[in-house]
Design a protein around this motif. Structure first.
Motif, mmCIF file in Angstrom:
data_model
loop_
_atom_site.group_PDB
_atom_site.id
_atom_site.type_symbol
_atom_site.label_atom_id
_atom_site.label_comp_id
_atom_site.label_asym_id
_atom_site.label_seq_id
_atom_site.Cartn_x
_atom_site.Cartn_y
_atom_site.Cartn_z
ATOM 1 N N TYR A 1 58.075 39.009 8.323
ATOM 2 C CA TYR A 1 57.581 37.916 7.493
ATOM 3 C C TYR A 1 56.083 37.751 7.694
ATOM 4 O O TYR A 1 55.642 37.169 8.675
ATOM 5 C CB TYR A 1 58.290 36.604 7.842
ATOM 6 C CG TYR A 1 59.540 36.402 7.036
ATOM 7 C CD1 TYR A 1 59.455 35.995 5.708
ATOM 8 C CD2 TYR A 1 60.781 36.638 7.569
ATOM 9 C CE1 TYR A 1 60.597 35.835 4.947
ATOM 10 C CE2 TYR A 1 61.939 36.479 6.812
ATOM 11 C CZ TYR A 1 61.832 36.077 5.499
ATOM 12 O OH TYR A 1 62.959 35.912 4.751
ATOM 13 N N SER A 2 55.305 38.257 6.761
ATOM 14 C CA SER A 2 53.869 38.037 6.823
ATOM 15 C C SER A 2 53.624 36.594 6.376
ATOM 16 O O SER A 2 54.516 35.932 5.843
ATOM 17 C CB SER A 2 53.163 39.001 5.883
ATOM 18 O OG SER A 2 53.649 38.806 4.578
ATOM 19 N N MET B 1 55.893 34.241 3.952
ATOM 20 C CA MET B 1 56.352 32.949 4.454
ATOM 21 C C MET B 1 56.003 31.844 3.448
ATOM 22 O O MET B 1 56.828 30.979 3.158
ATOM 23 C CB MET B 1 55.638 32.691 5.791
ATOM 24 C CG MET B 1 56.199 31.579 6.576
ATOM 25 S SD MET B 1 57.473 32.199 7.655
ATOM 26 C CE MET B 1 57.668 30.816 8.724
ATOM 27 N N THR C 1 54.093 28.035 12.162
ATOM 28 C CA THR C 1 54.456 28.284 10.760
ATOM 29 C C THR C 1 55.912 27.883 10.509
ATOM 30 O O THR C 1 56.237 27.370 9.443
ATOM 31 C CB THR C 1 54.264 29.769 10.370
ATOM 32 O OG1 THR C 1 54.888 30.574 11.356
ATOM 33 C CG2 THR C 1 52.804 30.138 10.243
ATOM 34 N N SER C 2 56.759 28.096 11.507
ATOM 35 C CA SER C 2 58.161 27.723 11.345
ATOM 36 C C SER C 2 58.296 26.198 11.206
ATOM 37 O O SER C 2 59.002 25.701 10.325
ATOM 38 C CB SER C 2 58.958 28.238 12.537
ATOM 39 O OG SER C 2 60.239 27.709 12.561
ATOM 40 N N LEU D 1 58.494 32.195 21.903
ATOM 41 C CA LEU D 1 58.039 32.366 20.527
ATOM 42 C C LEU D 1 56.518 32.227 20.462
ATOM 43 O O LEU D 1 55.956 31.290 21.014
ATOM 44 C CB LEU D 1 58.689 31.260 19.675
ATOM 45 C CG LEU D 1 59.244 31.651 18.307
ATOM 46 C CD1 LEU D 1 60.255 32.773 18.426
ATOM 47 C CD2 LEU D 1 59.864 30.437 17.643
ATOM 48 N N GLN E 1 67.268 39.208 17.789
ATOM 49 C CA GLN E 1 66.884 37.840 18.153
ATOM 50 C C GLN E 1 68.106 36.922 18.092
ATOM 51 O O GLN E 1 68.153 35.910 18.773
ATOM 52 C CB GLN E 1 65.821 37.316 17.179
ATOM 53 C CG GLN E 1 64.425 37.728 17.549
ATOM 54 C CD GLN E 1 63.389 37.129 16.615
ATOM 55 O OE1 GLN E 1 63.568 37.127 15.401
ATOM 56 N NE2 GLN E 1 62.320 36.635 17.184
ATOM 57 N N ARG F 1 62.553 39.580 19.903
ATOM 58 C CA ARG F 1 62.658 40.736 19.007
ATOM 59 C C ARG F 1 62.457 41.978 19.866
ATOM 60 O O ARG F 1 61.472 42.075 20.581
ATOM 61 C CB ARG F 1 61.564 40.622 17.943
ATOM 62 C CG ARG F 1 61.588 41.699 16.924
ATOM 63 C CD ARG F 1 60.504 41.436 15.891
ATOM 64 N NE ARG F 1 61.080 41.227 14.565
ATOM 65 C CZ ARG F 1 61.574 42.210 13.839
ATOM 66 N NH1 ARG F 1 61.579 43.439 14.294
ATOM 67 N NH2 ARG F 1 62.072 41.959 12.648
ATOM 68 N N ASP G 1 57.724 44.375 14.694
ATOM 69 C CA ASP G 1 57.116 43.069 14.475
ATOM 70 C C ASP G 1 57.902 42.296 13.438
ATOM 71 O O ASP G 1 58.691 42.880 12.719
ATOM 72 C CB ASP G 1 55.685 43.280 13.953
ATOM 73 C CG ASP G 1 54.671 42.858 14.997
ATOM 74 O OD1 ASP G 1 55.068 42.084 15.887
ATOM 75 O OD2 ASP G 1 53.512 43.304 14.912
ATOM 76 N N THR G 2 57.640 40.983 13.376
ATOM 77 C CA THR G 2 58.287 40.192 12.331
ATOM 78 C C THR G 2 57.957 40.778 10.961
ATOM 79 O O THR G 2 56.842 41.255 10.736
ATOM 80 C CB THR G 2 57.866 38.714 12.395
ATOM 81 O OG1 THR G 2 58.408 38.050 11.250
ATOM 82 C CG2 THR G 2 56.361 38.538 12.404
ATOM 83 N N LYS H 1 53.929 31.641 15.261
ATOM 84 C CA LYS H 1 55.259 31.679 14.649
ATOM 85 C C LYS H 1 55.908 30.289 14.728
ATOM 86 O O LYS H 1 56.536 29.825 13.782
ATOM 87 C CB LYS H 1 56.116 32.720 15.374
ATOM 88 C CG LYS H 1 57.503 32.878 14.845
ATOM 89 C CD LYS H 1 57.565 33.756 13.632
ATOM 90 C CE LYS H 1 58.831 33.483 12.842
ATOM 91 N NZ LYS H 1 58.868 34.160 11.578
ATOM 92 N N ARG H 2 55.727 29.636 15.880
ATOM 93 C CA ARG H 2 56.305 28.304 16.060
ATOM 94 C C ARG H 2 55.679 27.318 15.073
ATOM 95 O O ARG H 2 56.351 26.526 14.433
ATOM 96 C CB ARG H 2 56.056 27.826 17.498
ATOM 97 C CG ARG H 2 57.266 27.116 18.054
ATOM 98 C CD ARG H 2 57.066 26.661 19.466
ATOM 99 N NE ARG H 2 56.561 27.694 20.367
ATOM 100 C CZ ARG H 2 56.054 27.408 21.564
ATOM 101 N NH1 ARG H 2 55.988 26.174 21.990
ATOM 102 N NH2 ARG H 2 55.614 28.376 22.343
#
Ligand code: UDP
Ligand code: MG
Length: 319
Positions: free
Chosen positions: A212-213, A217, A140-141, A133, A103, A205, A209-210, A137-138
């Protein structure tokens, strides 16, 4: 690296990897092709307790190219700990940290090195908002940075990830920090030094998978806030003071109508609401205090942030 090579700077690339067996070979190939013309290269891959073939990939890569180094942690210590391990062992004149999942585009690294050669000691990157994204994910980020910046003392630029270049001087300062609760994104603004920012559009990616669950997070966000500031304690104090003030006013009111009008404030419901509210608030405040006490306990144990089970490098400074 051959001995007749001119004395060019050594660039270390630190890559924390947890179950990235498919991504790593592509990344390593891209890095070698892109950086070799610019600088001497050292690639430090940290296998953070992977359960797939990541370590086998690293062993194989290290056998074929001695610039590729591996550090295998004894279990999954988490992204930040893996990064720390990589910084600890790297020996380059500057150190670039990047994710293993492609990424963080390799094409940006030469620009980062150029900025470093211009005199910047910290070269940060800022991720542009990508439509690729996933919405979750967006969300939570965004929430992550909102919480961190609202509740802690340092400002962390939203979209800044652990994709950055650090000069050797900065790496040495980071290495000297002994905290167990290591949160590099908060440490970097604290360390200071001359820094600049490069914007980039993140790639997708490539495989997997990410890692970060949602649970990881949330714990990362709490760690980010609590290890960077005591502002939540202040907020708890302020909130308690406000509630006490309101309670005192309510008490005056009750006393007033009792003596002046001979009435008692009616209502079982209001009493229950007030008791539950205050009880809840007390538990919340205790929870906040508990987070800090837990961290003090962790720090006081002075356990190392990571444990290495195998490596083809020499530890630079103990640990
Ligand atoms: N990672 C790690 N240990 C972990 C979780 C993640 O070393 O416990 C690595 C992962 O392999 C990747 C980087 O940290 O190279 C960032 O993780 P990820 O891509 O899953 O995070 P995201 O980009 O989704 O925030
Ligand atoms: Mg990623």
């Amino acid at each position: 690296m051959t001995s007749d090579e001119p004395p060019r700077p050594i660039v270390s690339i630190v890559i924390p990897a947890h179950n990235e067996a498919e991504n790593l070979p592509i990344l390593l190939r891209e890095l070698c092709a892109t950086i070799t013309p610019l600088a001497r290269l050292q690639i430090v891959c940290v296998d953070d307790g992977s359960t797939d073939g990541t370590f086998a990939v690293l062993l194989d890569a290290a056998k074929q190219d001695h610039r590729i180094k591996y550090i295998r942690l004894s279990r999954n210590f988490g992204h930040q700990a893996a990064l720390r391990a990589g910084l600890f062992y790297s020996t380059g004149d500057c150190v670039v940290s990047m994710d293993a999942d492609l990424q963080h585009p390799v094409r940006l690294v030469p620009d980062m090195i150029k900025k470093w050669q211009e005199g910047y000691e910290v070269v940060l990157t800022k991720r542009k908002q990508s439509d690729d994204l996933p919405i979750f994910k967006r969300f939570t980020s965004d929430l992550f940075y909102l919480v961190i910046n609202g509740l802690s003392d340092v400002y962390i630029d939203p979209g800044s990830a652990d994709f950055r270049l650090l000069d050797r001087k900065v790496v040495d300062v980071v290495k000297s920090l002994s905290e167990t609760d290591f949160f590099l994104r908060g440490i970097i603004p604290w360390v200071g030094f001359k820094s600049c920012n490069i914007e980039y559009m993140p790639d997708r990616r490539r495989f997997g998978d990410t890692k970060y669950s949602l649970r990881k997070m949330i714990s990362f966000a709490i760690s980010g806030v609590v290890s960077n500031s005591i502002r939540p304690l202040r907020i708890a104090t302020l909130l308690s003071a406000m509630i006490s003030g309101l309670a005192a006013l309510y008490m005056l009111y009750a006393v007033h109508i009792y003596f002046v009008y001979g009435q008692v404030v009616p209502g079982w419901a209001s009493v229950v609401v007030v008791v539950c509210f205050i009880g809840g608030l007390q538990l919340l405040v205790m929870g906040v205090v508990g987070e800090y006490i837990g961290r003090i306990l962790r720090e006081s144990r002075k356990r190392p942030g990571f444990v290495v089970s195998a490596t083809n490098m020499n530890a630079q400074a103990g640990e």
